[in-house]
Enzyme design. Sequence first.
Site, PDB file in Angstrom:
ATOM      1  N   ILE A   1       0.821  -1.214   0.000  1.00  0.00           N
ATOM      2  CA  ILE A   1       0.000   0.000   0.000  1.00  0.00           C
ATOM      3  C   ILE A   1       0.859   1.271   0.000  1.00  0.00           C
ATOM      4  CG2 ILE A   1      -1.950  -1.137   1.121  1.00  0.00           C
ATOM      5  CD1 ILE A   1      -1.120   0.278   3.736  1.00  0.00           C
ATOM      6  N   SER A   2       0.252   2.347  -0.498  1.00  0.00           N
ATOM      7  CA  SER A   2       0.864   3.689  -0.488  1.00  0.00           C
ATOM      8  C   SER A   2       2.243   3.714  -1.115  1.00  0.00           C
ATOM      9  CB  SER A   2       0.955   4.217   0.950  1.00  0.00           C
ATOM     10  OG  SER A   2      -0.325   4.331   1.504  1.00  0.00           O
ATOM     11  N   CYS A   3       2.400   3.019  -2.246  1.00  0.00           N
ATOM     12  CA  CYS A   3       3.706   3.052  -2.911  1.00  0.00           C
ATOM     13  C   CYS A   3       3.574   3.058  -4.428  1.00  0.00           C
ATOM     14  CB  CYS A   3       4.590   1.898  -2.441  1.00  0.00           C
ATOM     15  SG  CYS A   3       3.900   0.280  -2.716  1.00  0.00           S
TER      16      CYS A   3
ATOM     17  N   LEU B   1       1.305   1.557  -6.551  1.00  0.00           N
ATOM     18  CA  LEU B   1       0.835   0.387  -7.297  1.00  0.00           C
ATOM     19  C   LEU B   1      -0.691   0.346  -7.452  1.00  0.00           C
ATOM     20  CD1 LEU B   1       3.191  -2.384  -5.857  1.00  0.00           C
ATOM     21  CD2 LEU B   1       3.505  -0.976  -7.900  1.00  0.00           C
TER      22      LEU B   1
ATOM     23  N   SER C   1      -3.177   0.340  -5.012  1.00  0.00           N
ATOM     24  CA  SER C   1      -3.885  -0.577  -4.099  1.00  0.00           C
ATOM     25  C   SER C   1      -5.312  -0.110  -3.820  1.00  0.00           C
ATOM     26  CB  SER C   1      -3.108  -0.727  -2.786  1.00  0.00           C
ATOM     27  OG  SER C   1      -2.891   0.534  -2.175  1.00  0.00           O
ATOM     28  N   SER C   2      -5.500   1.187  -3.588  1.00  0.00           N
ATOM     29  CA  SER C   2      -6.854   1.688  -3.304  1.00  0.00           C
ATOM     30  C   SER C   2      -7.741   1.594  -4.538  1.00  0.00           C
ATOM     31  CB  SER C   2      -6.802   3.134  -2.797  1.00  0.00           C
ATOM     32  OG  SER C   2      -6.204   3.986  -3.735  1.00  0.00           O
TER      33      SER C   2
ATOM     34  N   SER D   1      -7.482  -0.615  -6.905  1.00  0.00           N
ATOM     35  CA  SER D   1      -7.788  -2.033  -7.119  1.00  0.00           C
ATOM     36  C   SER D   1      -8.983  -2.468  -6.259  1.00  0.00           C
ATOM     37  CB  SER D   1      -6.561  -2.894  -6.794  1.00  0.00           C
ATOM     38  OG  SER D   1      -6.805  -4.245  -7.059  1.00  0.00           O
TER      39      SER D   1
ATOM     40  N   ASP E   1      -4.826   4.988 -12.627  1.00  0.00           N
ATOM     41  CA  ASP E   1      -4.975   3.762 -11.839  1.00  0.00           C
ATOM     42  C   ASP E   1      -6.260   3.023 -12.171  1.00  0.00           C
ATOM     43  OD1 ASP E   1      -2.684   4.762 -10.727  1.00  0.00           O
ATOM     44  OD2 ASP E   1      -3.330   4.533  -8.652  1.00  0.00           O
TER      45      ASP E   1
END
Length: 311
Positions: free
Chosen positions: A104-106, A108, A110-111, A113, A154
């Site tokens: 998370i928070s890097c 990619l 995540s949120s 997705s 994203d």
Amino acid sequence: MIVKTPSKVILFGEHAVVYGYRAISMAIDLTSTVEIKENSDKIILNLNDLNKSLKLNLKDLKEIEPNNFGDFKYCLCAIKETMDYLNIEPKKGFELNISSNIPISCGLGSSASITIGTIKAIGKFYNKPLKDDEIAKLGFSVEKKIQGKASVTDTSTITYKGILEIKNNKFRKIREDFEEFLKSCKFLIVYVEKRKKKTAELVNEVAKIENKDEIFKEIDKVIENALKTYNKEEFGKCMAKNHDLLKKLNISTPKIDKVVDIGNKLGFGAKLTGAGGGGCVIILVNEEKEKELLKELNKENVKIFECKMVY
């Protein structure tokens, strides 16, 4: 009902894309999983990785403000947006179990997705499956409501999968030869360190760099070359060149640079991915040197994820 959703990585063009230049994004097989099942009269959200749960009455859903619910805000907003769009007045409750193997928070996604997975799950649960265009628009709307402003990168990459070229907050899907080439590539995502600054801070710092447009134009040339090559060695050199240009924007860190150097030496090429200030490096694997690459990376106290393109 189970929905698995990919994450995304920026191959080229981070920060330049903020100024209307191109970026190339790719959906990857680090995934989030949303399981939905019927419940009598409640909405129950379980964030399995965080060991957190939230219970709501059905009638309360319309009145809540998702931003007040911390870690649950993205999935709550996705539920509300999807139900409003589909004009659903819920008569039955449901339980969502959410888990993820995406760091998370890097950078990619995540949120995004989890957002896209929740939108799909709600549509399927109420027997009103959504088209990709609808899913992407709803996902973008959720991110905009939660973050205040958002990029299509994203949510669109995760919805449509494959390779996307992003420009001026619009995208086109890249297919055929380039997509086939990237299907044959093996990548490592290396989570190097926690990000020291938020994306907005990094964007503001880049804005103050006087020669940033010259750097962005150079990045665009790198992208042009990368899109024309179907050779892993040449593609890796493009990644390394993009990283060198990102270093001129002052968004890398000593540890990121060290991991990139290892990736350039023992892989075909490497670069940071995302906004910078820490986070992740992507490495194009040279399978002849993969064991040595992993051995060197493991000395750096990093987390390594093997990934391929999802299409």
